[in-house]
Every structure is written in structure tokens, then in C-alpha cells.
Design an enzyme around this catalytic site. Structure first.
Site, short mmCIF file in Angstrom:
data_model
loop_
_atom_site.label_atom_id
_atom_site.label_comp_id
_atom_site.label_asym_id
_atom_site.label_seq_id
_atom_site.Cartn_x
_atom_site.Cartn_y
_atom_site.Cartn_z
N LYS A 1 0.86 -1.19 0.00
CA LYS A 1 0.00 0.00 0.00
C LYS A 1 0.89 1.23 0.00
O LYS A 1 1.86 1.31 0.75
CB LYS A 1 -0.86 0.01 1.28
N LYS B 1 5.14 1.89 8.59
CA LYS B 1 3.96 2.65 8.98
C LYS B 1 2.74 1.74 9.11
O LYS B 1 1.97 1.82 10.08
CB LYS B 1 3.69 3.75 7.96
N LYS C 1 5.09 2.19 -3.06
CA LYS C 1 5.13 3.60 -3.44
C LYS C 1 5.32 3.70 -4.94
O LYS C 1 5.86 2.79 -5.57
CB LYS C 1 6.29 4.32 -2.74
N THR D 1 -4.59 12.59 7.19
CA THR D 1 -3.20 12.68 7.63
C THR D 1 -3.06 13.69 8.77
O THR D 1 -2.46 13.39 9.81
CB THR D 1 -2.29 13.09 6.46
N ASN E 1 -2.04 20.30 1.62
CA ASN E 1 -3.21 19.62 2.20
C ASN E 1 -3.05 19.36 3.68
O ASN E 1 -3.86 19.80 4.51
CB ASN E 1 -3.45 18.31 1.43
N SER F 1 -7.26 5.32 4.38
CA SER F 1 -7.21 4.60 3.10
C SER F 1 -7.58 3.13 3.31
O SER F 1 -8.27 2.53 2.48
CB SER F 1 -5.81 4.69 2.48
#
Length: 421
Positions: free
Chosen positions: A69, A93, A105, A189, A219, A350
Site C-alpha cells: 500500500k 507505517k 510507493k 493525515t 493539504n 485509506s
């Protein structure tokens, strides 16, 4: 990979965590290298009729605990080492948050600001055409990252559907709500970091009202400013790529965000906000209780770490503090809440989106927030307790926490002692 690359520097964290645990060398060997990294060139037709190619990558670092992911970024300075390092961080993470994922990624080396909207769509679809066999809801699940957004994810999901002949919303997260996106993903986030700071406020010395400086006002930075200001804290400084502004009495966050939304730079808003313009790199050293790096990697380094006046650093960006800077901050008593915990709200929501896509049932915003808050507080408390029990930094504790889970999964397949009898 060159000597002392970004990934080499990131692997220092793995070695440090391993020194605190009794784990088999097989675990370290598996986590030192990415499982697979694919490189390609995306060739698209430009609006003027010419064709242009763009370098692109996708890395699946480790999938021991589940499908990989991780986001896709469009940035003119992206490199393969950056992509692999970000995938490494994502591996840890997801383990910190106990999500059933490994780390991945992707990136395209492009300045998206130079593309028209139609060129941007062609590039986004070309990326999915190139990596359609790499990604998948049970293999590798992309999401937005730097300079990508919900619409780009929607284009990519649609391209995947056309290639596979099916409607598979779980292939990508961070999509528009109308295309299977999750409520609460836009500020996840920042909200995750906000919940973490609020939960540990007393231990961090941030109980009551405190002052905040935010480096990077995209953001994550904007949403953190909104959440913190609404909770009674003063945002005293913010920066973007062009400069920074500082006002000890606090900035009007509503007017600041309205100006940014209208396309203005933060320095252009200084006069009307009663703020002083300062060089962007000086934001690191302003007087504030909490420093929030929310831009790119390696922004706090050996060269500027000694200027940090904040008592706590909240890493909303990935890898904003170098290992050398970490040591300096630790020696000065500055607590760093590390990226693999502090900004994990994004991947957590997510995950919620992926779950909702797969079950075909969607939660309301209150449930999303409650689930995120519970997970951030649970894992944040676990990491904090490890730091106190082992007398290590919060970053080391987060890596110890994650590595414990990763090693358990890797060792479940058998390690040298098992096969050697």
C-alpha cells in the site's frame, strides 16, 4: 543504489530497532531490500501534437503482512531511491498501525504544473496502463501523494476497470466520494497527527493552549492548522515553497486558507494578516511549542536542527528529519513524533476506504473519525510506553513496535533455526 543513499540512511532506523529485539537475521535480510521495483517510461501525446516521455516507478517493498500500500507522487525531482525509501517507510507505517498491508510507493518524474488538464489525465491513465499488472486490490493498492489528488486516482481507477473489464473500486484509495472514496480521507493525515498530539499532550508538555509553526502549507498543513486553531491553539507561522510568514499573536487561519485556495502565496497574504515575511528556511527556528514539518523529506538537518526552538516536532511529512538531526534534537530534549506514527492517519483511512469498497457498505463521517481516533490513540500509547520502558526516542520506539510485528510475520514462514534443525 549509490553509497549513503536516502534508503541507506533510512535503514539506519531498522538497524537501531533490531538492536533492541531478539530477532532472526533472516528478518533483517528480508527487510533490507525491496521485493520488487519496476521502472518504465510513460509516452503520452501532448496538446500541441508532440509526444513526450516521463520516467515512472512502482515499488512493492514487502508484502509479508498483506498487499502493498502506498501513494503515487508526481514530482520533477522524484528518483528510484526516493520511491524505494518511501515504500520502506510505508512498510513500517502499516505495521505500526497494525494494518494488514505491506509498503509500496510510486512516482512519475514530472512537474504537473506544466501540464494541461488533458495532458495530466493522459499521464495518469498511462501510469495505470504501465502498472496494471503490478497493482490490484489484493496485490498493490495505490493512493494520492505529492501533487496527486482524488481526481487523478479516479482516472487511474477507471483505466484499471477498462483494462480488466471489471469495476474494482478497491484497486485505489483516495478516490472521489462519488467513485467509492471514503468520507474523512481528505483531512486524515492531519487529523491522525492531531489526535496523536491531543492524546499525548500532557506527556509532551502541550496541555492547554500551545503555539504551532507549520512548514509546508499544502493539504496536510492546512488541515492541521484548521484542527489546531479550532481546538484553541495559535498558528504563529506557516510556509510554502516561496517563503514564510510569522505572527507571534497568531494567524487568522480562515483568511490564510482562503487566500491559498485562491492561488495566492503565503507571503502575499502577510500584510493583510499583520504578519512578518521571513525566509522559508527560517520557519524551522521560530518561537513555537510545536513544529509541524508537512513538506518533503530531509527538511530538518544537521545544519539547522540546533535552531529548533519547539519542544515537540510532529512529522506530517515523510522523513523530514535526518538521522543526524534526530541526534541533535534528542540531545536538546526535543521530542520528535515520527512520521511512521504521526502521519499514519492517511493510510489508516485509506485502509477504511479499501474495507468499505470490498464490503460494499459505507460508514458515516462520525464513525470514520471515531475509528481513526481509537487507532491513533491505541498505537500512539503503545509506542510512547515502549519509549519510556526502554529509555529510547519515540522514533526508535515506533520502529521497535513495527519491527516486532514484521518479525513475527516473517518468522512464521520459518527462519534459519527451523530449517537447520
Amino acid at each position: 543504489m549509490t553509497d549513503d543513499s536516502l534508503l541507506d540512511r533510512a535503514l539506519v532506523r531498522l538497524e537501531e530497532a533490531a538492536s533492541h529485539l531478539q530477532i532472526d537475521q533472516d528478518v533483517i535480510e528480508k527487510l533490507k531490500y525491496p521485493r520488487e521495483t519496476t521502472k518504465t517510461r510513460l509516452l503520452i501525446r501532448m496538446d500541441d501534437g508532440s509526444r513526450k516521455s516521463f520516467l515512472a516507478w512502482r515499488c512493492r517493498y514487502d508484502d509479508t503482512r498483506g498487499p502493498t500500500k502506498g501513494g503515487i507522487r508526481f514530482h520533477p525531482e522524484s528518483t528510484i531511491e526516493e520511491v524505494e525509501t518511501l515504500a520502506f517507510w510505508m512498510t513500517f507505517k502499516c505495521a505500526v498501525m497494525n494494518l494488514p498491508y505491506g509498503g509500496g510507493k510510486g512516482a512519475v518524474r514530472v512537474d504537473p504544473h506544466t501540464l494541461s488538464k488533458t495532458e495530466l489525465e493522459r499521464l495518469s491513465r498511462a501510469y495505470m496502463q504501465a502498472f496494471a499488472t503490478t497493482v490490484g486490490p489484493d496485490r498493490d493498492i495505490p493512493a494520492p501523494d505529492v501533487y496527486t489528488n482524488a481526481m487523478i486516482m479516479g482516472w487511474m481507477a477507471d483505466e484499471y476497470n477498462q483494462i480488466t473489464g471489471s469495476v474494482t473500486p478497491a484497486v485505489i484509495t483516495g478516490k472521489p466520494i462519488a467513485l467509492g472514496g471514503s468520507l474523512g480521507r481528505n483531512d486524515a493525515t492531519a487529523r491522525g497527527g492531531f489526535y496523536l498530539v491531543r492524546h499525548l499532550a500532557e506527556e509532551l508538555g502541550l496541555a492547554g493552549s500551545h503555539t504551532v509553526a507549520i512548514q509546508g502549507f499544502g493539504n496536510a498543513g492546512q488541515f492541521y492548522a484548521q484542527l489546531a486553531a479550532a481546538d484553541g491553539h495559535r498558528i504563529v507561522a506557516v510556509s510554502d515553497s516561496t517563503g514564510a510568514i510569522y505572527r507571534p499573536g497568531g494567524l487568522d487561519v480562515t483568511r490564510l486558507i482562503a487566500g491559498k485556495t485562491a492561488g495566492r502565496r503565503v507571503t502575499e497574504l502577510a500584510a493583510e494578516l499583520g504578519a512578518t515575511i521571513i525566509p522559508a528556511d527560517e520557519l524551522i527556528g521560530v518561537e513555537a511549542d510545536l513544529l509541524v514539518p508537512a513538506a518533503l523529506e530531509e527538511m530538518i538537518t544537521q545544519a539547522n536542527a540546533a535552531t529548533v526552538k519547539a519542544r515537540v516536532v510532529l512529522e506530517l511529512a515523510n522523513g523530514p528529519v535526518t538521522a543526524e538531526a534526530d541526534k541533535i534534537l534528542s540531545e536538546r530534549g526535543v521530542i520528535v513524533l515520527p512520521d511512521i506514527l504521526a502521519n499514519a492517519g492517511g493510510v489508516t483511512v485509506s485502509y477504511f476506504e479499501w474495507v468499505q469498497n470490498r464490503q460494499g457498505f459505507y460508514w458515516d463521517l462520525e464513525e470514520i473519525h471515531a475509528r481513526l481516533k481509537k487507532m491513533m490513540e491505541r498505537e500512539g500509547r503503545a509506542v510512547w510506553d515502549i519509549a519510556k520502558d526502554r529509555s529510547v526516542s519515540v522514533r526508535a520506539a515506533a520502529y521497535i513496535h513495527a519491527l516486532g510485528r514484521l518479525s513475527t510475520a516473517i518468522e512464521a514462514h520459518g527462519t534459519q533455526p527451523f530449517f537447520a534443525g
